[in-house]
Design a protein around this motif. Structure first.
Motif, PDB file in Angstrom:
ATOM      1  N   PHE A  19       0.808  -1.215   0.000  1.00  0.00           N
ATOM      2  CA  PHE A  19       0.000   0.000   0.000  1.00  0.00           C
ATOM      3  C   PHE A  19       0.848   1.276   0.000  1.00  0.00           C
ATOM      4  O   PHE A  19       0.328   2.366  -0.218  1.00  0.00           O
ATOM      5  N   ASP A  20       2.150   1.145   0.232  1.00  0.00           N
ATOM      6  CA  ASP A  20       3.061   2.297   0.239  1.00  0.00           C
ATOM      7  C   ASP A  20       3.725   2.524  -1.112  1.00  0.00           C
ATOM      8  O   ASP A  20       4.269   3.588  -1.361  1.00  0.00           O
ATOM      9  N   GLN A  21       3.690   1.540  -1.975  1.00  0.00           N
ATOM     10  CA  GLN A  21       4.388   1.594  -3.267  1.00  0.00           C
ATOM     11  C   GLN A  21       3.647   2.485  -4.255  1.00  0.00           C
ATOM     12  O   GLN A  21       2.442   2.356  -4.437  1.00  0.00           O
ATOM     13  N   ILE A  22       4.374   3.394  -4.888  1.00  0.00           N
ATOM     14  CA  ILE A  22       3.838   4.232  -5.962  1.00  0.00           C
ATOM     15  C   ILE A  22       4.236   3.568  -7.278  1.00  0.00           C
ATOM     16  O   ILE A  22       5.402   3.233  -7.484  1.00  0.00           O
ATOM     17  N   ASN A  23       3.263   3.380  -8.165  1.00  0.00           N
ATOM     18  CA  ASN A  23       3.483   2.663  -9.418  1.00  0.00           C
ATOM     19  C   ASN A  23       3.310   3.593 -10.609  1.00  0.00           C
ATOM     20  O   ASN A  23       2.382   4.405 -10.651  1.00  0.00           O
ATOM     21  N   GLU A  24       4.185   3.447 -11.570  1.00  0.00           N
ATOM     22  CA  GLU A  24       4.158   4.276 -12.773  1.00  0.00           C
ATOM     23  C   GLU A  24       3.103   3.783 -13.762  1.00  0.00           C
ATOM     24  O   GLU A  24       2.787   2.589 -13.792  1.00  0.00           O
ATOM     25  N   ARG A  36      -5.539   3.848  -6.870  1.00  0.00           N
ATOM     26  CA  ARG A  36      -5.966   5.244  -6.833  1.00  0.00           C
ATOM     27  C   ARG A  36      -4.874   6.105  -7.451  1.00  0.00           C
ATOM     28  O   ARG A  36      -3.695   5.954  -7.137  1.00  0.00           O
ATOM     29  N   CYS A  37      -5.273   7.019  -8.332  1.00  0.00           N
ATOM     30  CA  CYS A  37      -4.324   7.957  -8.921  1.00  0.00           C
ATOM     31  C   CYS A  37      -3.927   8.964  -7.840  1.00  0.00           C
ATOM     32  O   CYS A  37      -4.781   9.582  -7.206  1.00  0.00           O
ATOM     33  N   GLU A  38      -2.643   9.127  -7.631  1.00  0.00           N
ATOM     34  CA  GLU A  38      -2.128  10.028  -6.595  1.00  0.00           C
ATOM     35  C   GLU A  38      -2.453  11.494  -6.888  1.00  0.00           C
ATOM     36  O   GLU A  38      -2.570  12.283  -5.971  1.00  0.00           O
ATOM     37  N   GLY A  39      -2.607  11.865  -8.150  1.00  0.00           N
ATOM     38  CA  GLY A  39      -2.840  13.262  -8.497  1.00  0.00           C
ATOM     39  C   GLY A  39      -4.284  13.710  -8.412  1.00  0.00           C
ATOM     40  O   GLY A  39      -4.581  14.785  -7.912  1.00  0.00           O
ATOM     41  N   ILE A  67       0.495  11.224 -13.647  1.00  0.00           N
ATOM     42  CA  ILE A  67      -0.296  10.089 -13.191  1.00  0.00           C
ATOM     43  C   ILE A  67       0.624   9.078 -12.507  1.00  0.00           C
ATOM     44  O   ILE A  67       1.664   8.705 -13.047  1.00  0.00           O
ATOM     45  N   ARG A  68       0.250   8.670 -11.306  1.00  0.00           N
ATOM     46  CA  ARG A  68       0.949   7.625 -10.544  1.00  0.00           C
ATOM     47  C   ARG A  68      -0.108   6.846  -9.782  1.00  0.00           C
ATOM     48  O   ARG A  68      -1.072   7.429  -9.289  1.00  0.00           O
ATOM     49  N   TRP A  69       0.060   5.559  -9.682  1.00  0.00           N
ATOM     50  CA  TRP A  69      -0.952   4.691  -9.076  1.00  0.00           C
ATOM     51  C   TRP A  69      -0.485   4.115  -7.741  1.00  0.00           C
ATOM     52  O   TRP A  69       0.639   3.681  -7.599  1.00  0.00           O
ATOM     53  N   ARG A  70      -1.410   4.102  -6.749  1.00  0.00           N
ATOM     54  CA  ARG A  70      -1.150   3.496  -5.434  1.00  0.00           C
ATOM     55  C   ARG A  70      -2.277   2.517  -5.129  1.00  0.00           C
ATOM     56  O   ARG A  70      -3.451   2.827  -5.304  1.00  0.00           O
ATOM     57  N   LEU A  71      -1.907   1.334  -4.636  1.00  0.00           N
ATOM     58  CA  LEU A  71      -2.890   0.328  -4.250  1.00  0.00           C
ATOM     59  C   LEU A  71      -3.737   0.874  -3.094  1.00  0.00           C
ATOM     60  O   LEU A  71      -3.209   1.326  -2.089  1.00  0.00           O
ATOM     61  N   ALA A  72      -5.059   0.839  -3.260  1.00  0.00           N
ATOM     62  CA  ALA A  72      -5.979   1.316  -2.226  1.00  0.00           C
ATOM     63  C   ALA A  72      -6.696   0.156  -1.533  1.00  0.00           C
ATOM     64  O   ALA A  72      -6.903   0.184  -0.332  1.00  0.00           O
ATOM     65  N   VAL A  73      -7.089  -0.855  -2.317  1.00  0.00           N
ATOM     66  CA  VAL A  73      -7.811  -2.016  -1.784  1.00  0.00           C
ATOM     67  C   VAL A  73      -7.282  -3.258  -2.485  1.00  0.00           C
ATOM     68  O   VAL A  73      -7.171  -3.280  -3.717  1.00  0.00           O
TER      69      VAL A  73
END
Length: 76
Positions: A19-24, A36-39, A67-73
């Motif tokens: 849940f802490d990892q930011i994905n490109e 979830r998109c971080e922006g 645009i960067r993606w983070r796991l939310a669920v």
């Protein structure tokens, strides 16, 4: 924007590092789930091994950044 749910018994809190990892954009999805998109807060669903949506998936303003993606669920 937030992911919503009605029945709390279907979700459990986790401190997993996933849940802490930011994905490109366009990267392989490391964990199946809702991202979830971080922006801008837009939510998408992706499956492990598939690619996350590309940079041109949706548009951002300059203030929202890239645009960067983070796991939310996720599910176990």
């Amino acid at each position: 924007m937030s992911a919503l749910y009605k029945y709390s018994q279907y979700l459990a809190q986790s401190n997993h590092q996933a849940f802490d990892q930011i994905n490109e954009p366009g990267a392989a999805t490391p964990w199946s789930g809702i991202y979830r998109c971080e922006g801008c807060g837009k939510n998408i669903t992706s499956i492990t091994g598939h690619t996350l949506p590309p940079q041109n998936h949706h548009q951002h303003t300059a203030i929202q950044g890239r645009i960067r993606w983070r796991l939310a669920v996720s599910h176990e």
